[in-house]
Design a protein around this motif. Structure first.
Motif, PDB file in Angstrom:
ATOM      1  N   ALA A   1      11.648  -8.671  53.700  1.00 34.96           N
ATOM      2  CA  ALA A   1      10.228  -8.368  53.466  1.00 34.96           C
ATOM      3  C   ALA A   1      10.004  -6.855  53.368  1.00 34.96           C
ATOM      4  O   ALA A   1       8.986  -6.403  52.846  1.00 34.96           O
TER       5      ALA A   1
ATOM      6  N   GLU B   1       0.730  -5.801  51.153  1.00 33.68           N
ATOM      7  CA  GLU B   1       2.072  -5.389  51.586  1.00 33.68           C
ATOM      8  C   GLU B   1       2.086  -5.015  53.077  1.00 33.68           C
ATOM      9  O   GLU B   1       3.042  -5.353  53.797  1.00 33.68           O
TER      10      GLU B   1
ATOM     11  N   LYS C   1       2.209  -8.204  54.959  1.00 29.40           N
ATOM     12  CA  LYS C   1       3.553  -8.794  54.850  1.00 29.40           C
ATOM     13  C   LYS C   1       4.514  -8.093  55.819  1.00 29.40           C
ATOM     14  O   LYS C   1       5.265  -8.744  56.549  1.00 29.40           O
TER      15      LYS C   1
END
Ligand SMILES: CSC[C@@H](O)[C@@H](O)C(=O)COP(=O)(O)O
Ligand SMILES: [Zn+2]
Length: 225
Positions: free
Chosen positions: A136, A191, A194
């Motif tokens: 990730a 992002e 995440k």
């Protein structure tokens, strides 16, 4: 880019997105006891001038009110007249934006990030390897080792902010404060979320794995203990 030249529509979009993320994190119980703070940049970035929306200090972050966010400049000073106080930890957000040019910074306190930051606090970094969620962070090498920095949790926030440049690793979008919580960031809110979720998965994994290693007698290949 001055704050006044940023469109109202863009500022509103950013506040709407922050509000949504705040609700999602509150649903995970990621803001216990008013802890945590969230921010998102508005307008263009240059290290000399940037602006961001940030949570107001001391609020119950599981509630949505018209007084949850305010806009600040690169020094963490409010750019509009307001009675709201920016997060007590705004200077850490300022430093992360200045050094990375990122678009969003999220900070949460969880039991897993606190326990892991304390366990590895003395060595100054949390080592992790062989966990799929490391991808990730856009790290795709086979079995890549990573090291998540841990800073001391000084009561004086500027003293923490001062240390950020020393430990910031361009590959790792996060820093732990020992016995306190994590800062995670990304080029936008998607992002940053995440990355934060990946960090929390890694901390939970490490917590269980350390506990298992220290409690289960090691079994050898031939079955002997
Ligand atoms: C009340 S415990 C948490 C605070 O001390 C702090 O660490 C925190 O994350 C929230 O501070 P805030 O000023 O509301 O952004
Ligand atoms: Zn905090």
């Amino acid at each position: 880019m001055t704050f006044a030249s940023i469109s109202l529509e863009h500022k509103q979009q950013v506040l709407d997105e922050l509000r949504q993320i705040k609700q999602q994190f509150a649903a995970k119980n990621w803001f216990p006891g008013t802890s945590g703070n969230l921010s998102m940049r508005v307008g263009d970035f240059s290290p000399e001038e940037f602006h961001f929306a940030i949570t107001a200090s001391g609020k119950d972050k599981s509630k949505s009110t018209p007084e949850d966010f305010l806009f600040v400049d690169k020094n963490g000073q409010a750019v509009e007249t307001t009675s709201l106080k920016p997060s007590a930890e705004t200077l850490i957000h300022c430093e992360i934006y200045r050094l990375t040019g990122c678009g969003a910074v999220f900070h949460v306190h969880t039991v897993f990030n606190n326990v892991i930051s304390e366990w590895f606090g003395e060595q100054g970094a949390v080592p992790a390897q062989g966990i799929e969620l490391i991808k990730a962070f856009n790290i795709w090498e086979e079995n890549a080792p990573v090291s998540i920095p841990v800073l001391p949790n000084f009561a004086h926030i500027p003293s923490i902010a001062e240390l950020v440049p020393d430990v910031l690793d361009a590959r790792i979008p996060g820093i732990l404060l020992r016995g306190h919580g994590i800062y995670a960031w990304g080029q936008d809110a998607f992002e940053a979320k995440k990355h934060l979720e990946a960090f929390e998965f890694i901390f939970e994994y490490l917590y269980h794995s350390i506990l298992l290693k220290n409690s289960v007698p090691q079994v050898t290949l031939d079955g002997r203990r």
